[in-house]
Design an enzyme around this catalytic site. Structure first.
Site, mmCIF file in Angstrom:
data_model
loop_
_atom_site.group_PDB
_atom_site.id
_atom_site.type_symbol
_atom_site.label_atom_id
_atom_site.label_comp_id
_atom_site.label_asym_id
_atom_site.label_seq_id
_atom_site.Cartn_x
_atom_site.Cartn_y
_atom_site.Cartn_z
ATOM 1 N N CYS A 121 14.578 -25.516 144.363
ATOM 2 C CA CYS A 121 15.281 -26.573 145.084
ATOM 3 C C CYS A 121 16.789 -26.392 144.999
ATOM 4 O O CYS A 121 17.420 -26.801 144.019
ATOM 5 C CB CYS A 121 14.874 -27.935 144.532
ATOM 6 N N CYS B 239 18.738 -29.654 144.713
ATOM 7 C CA CYS B 239 18.738 -30.315 143.391
ATOM 8 C C CYS B 239 19.661 -29.585 142.421
ATOM 9 O O CYS B 239 20.346 -30.210 141.626
ATOM 10 C CB CYS B 239 17.354 -30.304 142.742
ATOM 11 N N ASP B 240 19.622 -28.258 142.453
ATOM 12 C CA ASP B 240 20.249 -27.493 141.368
ATOM 13 C C ASP B 240 21.481 -26.696 141.775
ATOM 14 O O ASP B 240 22.209 -26.207 140.919
ATOM 15 C CB ASP B 240 19.214 -26.494 140.797
#
Ligand code: NDP
Length: 322
Positions: A144, A147-148
């Site tokens: 992701c 997300c990261d």
């Protein structure tokens, strides 16, 4: 276990689950929604709010001409459902028993009985499991980017994205905000992505597309340092010095809870009766990505959440459960 029998339990959130909750709440069914637990590195399939929680701008949800951030959109969905009496709990369901009635739903902290259930557990990003991945997972390798991608270890570093669909294009474009360069590994000589998304990637000077290319091995002592890739046409191997590798190769439906209890297709998507959200167990309905291998859009998920709530309401009424 409480003696109360819930009229309707909704398992999973996201556009489908919250829309089902909104409609069911307005129908005065006071649905209990198990939204999934909070986000952790391990449970990417059960994020309360679903996959849009890990997205940035959503530009194609009608009603938002200037776009809206995924988490903000899901927060609005949830607030709207709660306004009419949906009871949302941030927990994962860990077991269900659909063989006897009322059905039993067990979460991390409670066991409840329910006359009807709507399943909206969505789907989870797939991993490739290349050599070295397990050791370096979350040490440079992630499924992701949104997300990261903003983590300090990826700033001003070369990164790689695997996949040729809309997700891969979105993630590669997103990563250019932070990365010095983004390699996009596409396993064929064309992308599956929509033309507009593919064009954005092709025109981005920070993105280098490696056609016909697959990953072979992730290397690095404690964090990812090198991705060994192979060109399938020439057979040539190349070591890309990258600090991050992001998978964007599609999804797996979150249906492990329902194996041997509900009809699924060959890859695990729940099967519903044509033009309805009825599963093969009466009183159990499915909506959103968990039953949709084709469209998988926030707006189609929301639409099917509405259908599931209407189906459940009518089924409960027909069975004398008002
Ligand atoms: P897709 O299934 O559309 O694409 C998956 C991509 O990963 C394909 O390019 C596929 O290659 C590749 N792939 C699959 N397995 C492997 C593998 N083992 N090794 C290398 N590559 C692999 O998934 P997406 O998540 O991109 O999109 C899902 C749906 O969500 C689509 O309907 C899409 O339109 C939608 N979406 C829309 C967005 C938007 O509009 N903003 C953003 C993101 C997604 P191949 O083509 O060869 O099979």
């Amino acid at each position: 276990m409480s003696d109360t029998i819930e009229k309707l339990v909704i398992i999973g959130s996201g556009p489908a689950g919250y829309t089902a909750a909104l409609y069911a709440a307005r129908a005065e069914l006071a649905p209990l929604v198990f939204e999934g637990s909070g986000f952790t590195e391990q449970n990417q399939g059960n994020i309360a709010g679903g996959q849009l929680m890990t997205t940035t701008d959503v530009e194609n949800f009608p009603g938002f001409p200037d776009g809206i951030l995924g988490p903000e959109l899901m927060n609005l969905f949830k607030r709207q459902a709660e306004r009419f009496g949906a009871k949302c709990v941030m927990e994962d369901v860990i077991a269900v028993d659909l063989a006897s009635r009322p059905f039993t739903v067990t979460s991390e902290t409670q066991t409840v009985k329910a006359h009807a259930i709507i399943i909206s557990t969505g789907a989870t990003a797939k991993r490739l499991h290349v050599k070295g991945e397990d050791r370096l997972w979350m040490k440079g390798i992630s499924a992701c980017a949104v997300c990261d991608g903003a983590l300090p270890i990826f700033r001003e570093k070369p990164l790689a994205v695997i996949g040729g669909g809309d997700s891969a294009c979105e993630e590669a474009t997103f990563l250019t905000k932070y990365a010095s360069r983004v390699y996009m590994l596409v396993r064929r000589d064309e992308m599956r992505a929509s033309k507009i998304m593919a064009k954005r990637v092709e025109e981005n000077p920070k993105i280098e597309i490696l056609w016909n290319t697959v990953a072979e091995e992730a290397l690095g002592e404690t964090v990812l340092e090198v991705l060994r890739v192979v060109n399938k046409t020439s057979g040539e191997t190349r070591d890309l010095k990258v600090s991050g590798l992001f998978y964007a190769i599609g999804h797996k439906p979150n249906t492990d809870l329902f194996v041997d209890q509900l009809k699924m297709n060959e890859v695990g998507y729940l099967v519903t009766k044509p033009d309805t959200t009825y599963t093969d167990v009466e009183g159990v309905f499915a909506c959103g990505d968990v039953k949709d291998p084709v469209y998988r859009q926030a707006v189609t998920a929301a639409g099917s959440g509405c259908q599931a709530a209407l189906d459940a309401e009518r089924w409960l009424g027909a069975n004398g459960i008002e």
